[in-house]
Design a protein around this motif. Structure first.
Motif, PDB file in Angstrom:
ATOM      1  N   GLY A 149       0.819  -1.201   0.000  1.00 34.65           N
ATOM      2  CA  GLY A 149       0.000   0.000   0.000  1.00 34.65           C
ATOM      3  C   GLY A 149       0.851   1.249   0.000  1.00 34.65           C
ATOM      4  O   GLY A 149       1.996   1.240   0.462  1.00 34.65           O
ATOM      5  N   GLY A 150       0.291   2.335  -0.492  1.00 36.33           N
ATOM      6  CA  GLY A 150       1.050   3.571  -0.578  1.00 36.33           C
ATOM      7  C   GLY A 150       0.520   4.701   0.271  1.00 36.33           C
ATOM      8  O   GLY A 150       1.019   5.825   0.176  1.00 36.33           O
ATOM      9  N   GLY A 151      -0.479   4.423   1.108  1.00 37.12           N
ATOM     10  CA  GLY A 151      -1.029   5.461   1.958  1.00 37.12           C
ATOM     11  C   GLY A 151      -0.370   5.511   3.321  1.00 37.12           C
ATOM     12  O   GLY A 151       0.580   4.767   3.609  1.00 37.12           O
ATOM     13  N   ALA A 152      -0.900   6.381   4.178  1.00 36.76           N
ATOM     14  CA  ALA A 152      -0.290   6.563   5.499  1.00 36.76           C
ATOM     15  C   ALA A 152      -0.366   5.301   6.348  1.00 36.76           C
ATOM     16  O   ALA A 152       0.555   5.012   7.120  1.00 36.76           O
ATOM     17  CB  ALA A 152      -0.972   7.727   6.219  1.00 36.76           C
ATOM     18  N   ALA A 153      -1.449   4.511   6.221  1.00 34.01           N
ATOM     19  CA  ALA A 153      -1.561   3.291   7.020  1.00 34.01           C
ATOM     20  C   ALA A 153      -0.447   2.314   6.680  1.00 34.01           C
ATOM     21  O   ALA A 153       0.166   1.709   7.564  1.00 34.01           O
ATOM     22  CB  ALA A 153      -2.927   2.641   6.793  1.00 34.01           C
ATOM     23  N   ALA A 154      -0.163   2.153   5.398  1.00 38.12           N
ATOM     24  CA  ALA A 154       0.909   1.243   4.980  1.00 38.12           C
ATOM     25  C   ALA A 154       2.273   1.772   5.388  1.00 38.12           C
ATOM     26  O   ALA A 154       3.126   1.033   5.902  1.00 38.12           O
ATOM     27  CB  ALA A 154       0.851   1.030   3.466  1.00 38.12           C
ATOM     28  N   VAL A 155       2.501   3.048   5.160  1.00 43.92           N
ATOM     29  CA  VAL A 155       3.799   3.648   5.476  1.00 43.92           C
ATOM     30  C   VAL A 155       4.086   3.561   6.967  1.00 43.92           C
ATOM     31  O   VAL A 155       5.187   3.182   7.389  1.00 43.92           O
ATOM     32  CB  VAL A 155       3.825   5.112   4.981  1.00 43.92           C
ATOM     33  N   SER A 156       3.096   3.897   7.794  1.00 42.87           N
ATOM     34  CA  SER A 156       3.321   3.843   9.235  1.00 42.87           C
ATOM     35  C   SER A 156       3.526   2.408   9.711  1.00 42.87           C
ATOM     36  O   SER A 156       4.317   2.153  10.619  1.00 42.87           O
ATOM     37  CB  SER A 156       2.152   4.479   9.992  1.00 42.87           C
ATOM     38  N   SER A 157       2.826   1.453   9.092  1.00 47.35           N
ATOM     39  CA  SER A 157       2.993   0.050   9.481  1.00 47.35           C
ATOM     40  C   SER A 157       4.415  -0.415   9.210  1.00 47.35           C
ATOM     41  O   SER A 157       5.048  -1.055  10.064  1.00 47.35           O
ATOM     42  CB  SER A 157       1.993  -0.827   8.724  1.00 47.35           C
ATOM     43  N   ALA A 158       4.927  -0.103   8.031  1.00 46.88           N
ATOM     44  CA  ALA A 158       6.288  -0.506   7.696  1.00 46.88           C
ATOM     45  C   ALA A 158       7.298   0.124   8.644  1.00 46.88           C
ATOM     46  O   ALA A 158       8.218  -0.543   9.145  1.00 46.88           O
ATOM     47  CB  ALA A 158       6.600  -0.129   6.246  1.00 46.88           C
ATOM     48  N   PHE A 159       7.144   1.409   8.914  1.00 48.43           N
ATOM     49  CA  PHE A 159       8.097   2.100   9.782  1.00 48.43           C
ATOM     50  C   PHE A 159       8.050   1.565  11.211  1.00 48.43           C
ATOM     51  O   PHE A 159       9.091   1.277  11.808  1.00 48.43           O
ATOM     52  CB  PHE A 159       7.816   3.603   9.779  1.00 48.43           C
ATOM     53  N   GLN A 160       6.849   1.454  11.764  1.00 47.44           N
ATOM     54  CA  GLN A 160       6.728   1.033  13.155  1.00 47.44           C
ATOM     55  C   GLN A 160       7.200  -0.401  13.356  1.00 47.44           C
ATOM     56  O   GLN A 160       7.845  -0.712  14.366  1.00 47.44           O
ATOM     57  CB  GLN A 160       5.274   1.188  13.620  1.00 47.44           C
ATOM     58  N   LEU A 161       6.904  -1.287  12.409  1.00 46.67           N
ATOM     59  CA  LEU A 161       7.352  -2.676  12.531  1.00 46.67           C
ATOM     60  C   LEU A 161       8.869  -2.772  12.419  1.00 46.67           C
ATOM     61  O   LEU A 161       9.516  -3.520  13.163  1.00 46.67           O
ATOM     62  CB  LEU A 161       6.678  -3.536  11.465  1.00 46.67           C
ATOM     63  N   ALA A 162       9.460  -1.998  11.507  1.00 52.17           N
ATOM     64  CA  ALA A 162      10.918  -2.023  11.365  1.00 52.17           C
ATOM     65  C   ALA A 162      11.605  -1.452  12.597  1.00 52.17           C
ATOM     66  O   ALA A 162      12.670  -1.933  13.014  1.00 52.17           O
ATOM     67  CB  ALA A 162      11.327  -1.242  10.114  1.00 52.17           C
ATOM     68  N   THR A 163      11.004  -0.445  13.205  1.00 50.04           N
ATOM     69  CA  THR A 163      11.576   0.156  14.402  1.00 50.04           C
ATOM     70  C   THR A 163      11.433  -0.759  15.617  1.00 50.04           C
ATOM     71  O   THR A 163      12.364  -0.906  16.418  1.00 50.04           O
ATOM     72  CB  THR A 163      10.899   1.511  14.691  1.00 50.04           C
ATOM     73  N   ARG A 164      10.276  -1.384  15.733  1.00 49.39           N
ATOM     74  CA  ARG A 164      10.017  -2.246  16.888  1.00 49.39           C
ATOM     75  C   ARG A 164      10.766  -3.569  16.791  1.00 49.39           C
ATOM     76  O   ARG A 164      11.233  -4.111  17.795  1.00 49.39           O
ATOM     77  CB  ARG A 164       8.504  -2.509  16.973  1.00 49.39           C
ATOM     78  N   PHE A 165      10.923  -4.100  15.579  1.00 46.53           N
ATOM     79  CA  PHE A 165      11.592  -5.389  15.380  1.00 46.53           C
ATOM     80  C   PHE A 165      12.744  -5.213  14.385  1.00 46.53           C
ATOM     81  O   PHE A 165      12.622  -5.528  13.204  1.00 46.53           O
ATOM     82  CB  PHE A 165      10.601  -6.430  14.856  1.00 46.53           C
ATOM     83  N   PRO A 166      13.871  -4.664  14.841  1.00 49.68           N
ATOM     84  CA  PRO A 166      14.961  -4.300  13.918  1.00 49.68           C
ATOM     85  C   PRO A 166      15.584  -5.482  13.184  1.00 49.68           C
ATOM     86  O   PRO A 166      16.231  -5.276  12.151  1.00 49.68           O
ATOM     87  CB  PRO A 166      15.973  -3.608  14.841  1.00 49.68           C
ATOM     88  N   THR A 167      15.412  -6.714  13.665  1.00 50.29           N
ATOM     89  CA  THR A 167      15.975  -7.865  12.957  1.00 50.29           C
ATOM     90  C   THR A 167      15.012  -8.444  11.918  1.00 50.29           C
ATOM     91  O   THR A 167      15.375  -9.348  11.168  1.00 50.29           O
ATOM     92  CB  THR A 167      16.352  -8.976  13.952  1.00 50.29           C
ATOM     93  N   THR A 168      13.799  -7.932  11.881  1.00 46.28           N
ATOM     94  CA  THR A 168      12.816  -8.386  10.895  1.00 46.28           C
ATOM     95  C   THR A 168      13.028  -7.656   9.570  1.00 46.28           C
ATOM     96  O   THR A 168      13.212  -6.438   9.543  1.00 46.28           O
ATOM     97  CB  THR A 168      11.382  -8.128  11.398  1.00 46.28           C
ATOM     98  N   ARG A 169      12.990  -8.391   8.475  1.00 47.78           N
ATOM     99  CA  ARG A 169      13.107  -7.786   7.152  1.00 47.78           C
ATOM    100  C   ARG A 169      11.737  -7.226   6.754  1.00 47.78           C
ATOM    101  O   ARG A 169      10.775  -7.982   6.592  1.00 47.78           O
ATOM    102  CB  ARG A 169      13.584  -8.809   6.117  1.00 47.78           C
ATOM    103  N   VAL A 170      11.664  -5.903   6.598  1.00 48.60           N
ATOM    104  CA  VAL A 170      10.398  -5.241   6.274  1.00 48.60           C
ATOM    105  C   VAL A 170      10.522  -4.566   4.918  1.00 48.60           C
ATOM    106  O   VAL A 170      11.475  -3.802   4.680  1.00 48.60           O
ATOM    107  CB  VAL A 170      10.015  -4.197   7.345  1.00 48.60           C
ATOM    108  N   ALA A 171       9.575  -4.836   4.033  1.00 47.51           N
ATOM    109  CA  ALA A 171       9.536  -4.205   2.712  1.00 47.51           C
ATOM    110  C   ALA A 171       8.198  -3.500   2.541  1.00 47.51           C
ATOM    111  O   ALA A 171       7.156  -4.018   2.944  1.00 47.51           O
ATOM    112  CB  ALA A 171       9.740  -5.231   1.614  1.00 47.51           C
ATOM    113  N   LEU A 172       8.236  -2.314   1.955  1.00 45.26           N
ATOM    114  CA  LEU A 172       7.029  -1.546   1.645  1.00 45.26           C
ATOM    115  C   LEU A 172       6.873  -1.506   0.131  1.00 45.26           C
ATOM    116  O   LEU A 172       7.747  -0.997  -0.578  1.00 45.26           O
ATOM    117  CB  LEU A 172       7.136  -0.130   2.211  1.00 45.26           C
ATOM    118  N   CYS A 173       5.766  -2.016  -0.377  1.00 46.17           N
ATOM    119  CA  CYS A 173       5.513  -2.082  -1.812  1.00 46.17           C
ATOM    120  C   CYS A 173       4.362  -1.156  -2.165  1.00 46.17           C
ATOM    121  O   CYS A 173       3.275  -1.260  -1.595  1.00 46.17           O
ATOM    122  CB  CYS A 173       5.169  -3.515  -2.224  1.00 46.17           C
TER     123      CYS A 173
END
Length: 371
Positions: A149-173
């Protein structure tokens, strides 16, 4: 001998309906209809997924804590029918019993269904808490996460998950060359840099194929195909946040709706031919962005209802051309709020719990929230 106050029925007590009820509670007999026993906000999806306990403190709040709702009557259930001629709403309570609620003014604030985080189901407090925990645990156990997704919900999800779980590979498409197309381009310039710094892989030009019959109502692990030509992608967890919303309007007569099922309104947020019915929030077809949900139109609709009842002049809602507000949610250094032109104002981290939430939000916006 004083006459009884006018009865205002608010169908939907989410972010916008709650604030409308708060503004009207001292001027009318307010009856709220809510599928949840408290405010279950649709804001800040990323925080909800990554840090649900912190998110729930500010965004999952039982109605009894709001001081301005002390005079209102809240019904735990859902609106299932409307008779505009008789001015009656049919409500199915959480115990399955149907009842009729008469009104002098009706506010339609029943919102939209959007993925797994905005749903119209009648739920108990325990069921809501269980759903919050389940989504978080599903993502916390994943070694890789794909956010679509390209909206704020998708962007915030990717950022917050990457910040909370730094060893998890997070991609935003996202489908375009940039995400956040409804914001100023300045916002994406700043946000994309923070995403990259958090370790999020940015995959532009990826338009997902939504499987036939897929309701977008769960975190999945099925492979994702791309209409834009890339090879299918896989991840331990896939978060669909593509903004495919469905208005919660099945209970309304079709003649009140546009071709997509949203409520047709005039600039004063009244329904054409029914000046006693107002609509506000994501369910109201005010403009292409349906921006009355995010621009304090709750104040306008409350003022207009009072003016309508008093025979006064009503004001018009003027939608902004761009989205604004928080995008990433709470960051390590505070909270950034973006203006429509794209400039950011940052609340420092120390101020969030000592100034922003207790004074600006709980006391200023909600007019008092009990601990």
């Amino acid at each position: 001998m004083s006459s009884s106050p006018p009865r205002v029925v608010i169908a939907g007590v989410g972010d916008t309906g709650l604030l409308s009820a708060i503004h009207l509670s001292r001027h009318a007999d307010v009856v709220g209809i809510s599928t949840k026993p408290g405010l279950l906000s649709g804001q800040e999806l990323g925080m909800r997924l990554a840090t649900p306990q912190r998110w729930a403190r500010d965004y999952w709040v039982e109605f009894g804590r709001y001081r301005r709702l002390d005079r209102a009557r809240l019904i735990h259930g859902e609106a299932v029918g409307l008779d505009p001629a008789e001015r009656r709403v049919v409500v199915r309570r959480s115990d399955g019993v149907e009842q009729v609620e008469p009104y002098d003014v009706l506010v339609v604030a029943s919102g939209v269904t959007n993925g797994f985080w905005r749903r119209p189901d009648v739920q108990t407090a325990d069921e809501v808490s269980a759903s919050l925990a389940a989504a978080h645990e599903r993502l916390a156990s994943a070694g890789s996460v794909l956010v679509i997704g390209g909206g704020a919900a998708a962007v915030s999800s990717a950022f917050q998950l990457a910040t909370r779980f730094p060893t998890t590979r997070v991609a935003l498409c996202f489908p375009g060359d940039a995400a956040l197309p409804q914001h100023s381009r300045r916002v994406w310039t700043q946000v994309s840099a923070r995403l990259a710094a958090a370790g999020v892989e940015l995959r532009a030009g990826h338009r997902a194929v939504v499987p036939e019959g897929f309701a977008l109502d769960a975190v999945t692990d099925a492979p994702v195909s791309w209409a834009s030509g890339q090879a299918p992608s896989t991840a331990d967890a896939v978060v669909w946040a593509i903004g495919r919303v469905r208005p919660n309007t099945a209970w309304l007569p079709p003649g009140l709706l546009d071709e997509r099922g949203f409520v047709v309104v005039t600039p004063s947020l009244q329904l054409p031919g029914h000046p006693e019915i107002f609509a506000v929030g994501d369910v109201a077809a005010t403009d292409p962005l349906r921006s009355s949900a995010r621009n304090r139109a709750d104040r306008l609709v409350a003022r207009n209802i009072r003016a309508h009842l008093a025979g006064g002049r009503l004001a018009s809602f003027e939608p902004p051309r761009r989205r604004w507000g928080s995008v990433l949610g709470v960051e390590p250094d505070g909270l950034r709020v973006f203006a429509p032109a794209g400039r950011a104002f940052r609340f420092p981290g120390w101020s969030l719990d000592s100034v922003l939430q207790p004074w600006i939000v709980r006391r200023g916006i909600y007019r008092g929230v009990r601990r």
